[in-house]
Design a protein around this motif. Structure first.
Motif, mmCIF file in Angstrom:
data_model
loop_
_atom_site.group_PDB
_atom_site.id
_atom_site.type_symbol
_atom_site.label_atom_id
_atom_site.label_comp_id
_atom_site.label_asym_id
_atom_site.label_seq_id
_atom_site.Cartn_x
_atom_site.Cartn_y
_atom_site.Cartn_z
ATOM 1 N N SER A 126 -3.435 -7.150 -14.498
ATOM 2 C CA SER A 126 -2.172 -6.568 -14.062
ATOM 3 C C SER A 126 -1.353 -6.112 -15.268
ATOM 4 O O SER A 126 -0.826 -4.986 -15.289
ATOM 5 N N ASN A 127 -1.282 -7.004 -16.289
ATOM 6 C CA ASN A 127 -0.562 -6.647 -17.526
ATOM 7 C C ASN A 127 -1.198 -5.439 -18.196
ATOM 8 O O ASN A 127 -0.495 -4.517 -18.620
ATOM 9 N N SER A 130 -0.456 -2.301 -16.382
ATOM 10 C CA SER A 130 0.905 -1.845 -16.724
ATOM 11 C C SER A 130 0.904 -1.149 -18.074
ATOM 12 O O SER A 130 1.490 -0.066 -18.240
ATOM 13 N N GLN A 131 0.218 -1.787 -19.044
ATOM 14 C CA GLN A 131 0.139 -1.193 -20.402
ATOM 15 C C GLN A 131 -0.569 0.153 -20.352
ATOM 16 O O GLN A 131 -0.148 1.111 -21.004
#
Length: 183
Positions: A126-127, A130-131
């Protein structure tokens, strides 16, 4: 004296009649007893034959029961062997089940750990997503910047070309002016 003899004869006749009657009664009784004896003898014979038959039947029954008992003993021995085998098999299955239960417990622990790791990896994904979205936005911006820079470069190249042509024209004019001036 004749009367005495007559009396004696009468007495003897009376006694003979009594004896004959007793004799007839005894013969009759003997005949009855003899018949009873024959009947009882026949009955005894029949009873002995019946007892003999019963004994024979009993012998056969005992023989059959002994055979059946032998068969049942064999069957019982077979069943006991089967039971022993089943007990051994049950013990083996219990051991296997115990091992399987331990393996299942380990697998459940591994599964729980794997789920935890998946949770963490989802969080990381998920991170990263986003990145990536941010980087894609930046890349999109850079693409726009590159396109703009190319346009500007193109314009500059066009201007440079025009400038060179203009300079060449000026040089030609100067040459012509110098030639005129010399003339």
């Amino acid at each position: 004296r004749l009367t005495g003899q007559q009396q004696e004869i009468n007495n003897l006749i009376q006694r003979k009649i009594a004896v004959d009657e007793e004799n007839a009664r005894l013969k009759n009784e003997f005949s009855n007893l003899n018949q009873k004896f024959k009947d009882k003898s026949q009955e005894l014979k029949d009873t002995e034959e019946c007892a003999q038959k019963k004994e024979e039947q009993n012998r056969l029954v005992i023989k059959n029961l002994e055979e059946e008992n032998k068969g049942l003993n064999t069957h019982c021995a077979d069943l006991l062997n089967d039971l022993e085998k089943l007990r051994k098999q049950e013990a083996q299955w219990k051991t296997e089940k115990s091992g399987n239960d331990a393996r299942i417990k380990n697998l459940e622990t591994d599964l729980a750990e794997a789920r935890e790791q998946m949770k963490e990896l989802r969080s990381v994904c998920s991170n990263l997503s986003s990145q990536v979205a941010v980087k894609q936005e930046e890349l999109s911006q850079k693409d726009c910047d590159v396109i703009r820079a190319r346009k500007e470069l193109q314009e500059l190249q066009n201007l440079y070309k025009q400038n060179i042509e203009h300079t060449a024209q000026q040089a030609e004019l100067i040459k012509q002016l110098q030639a005129l001036n010399t003339d």
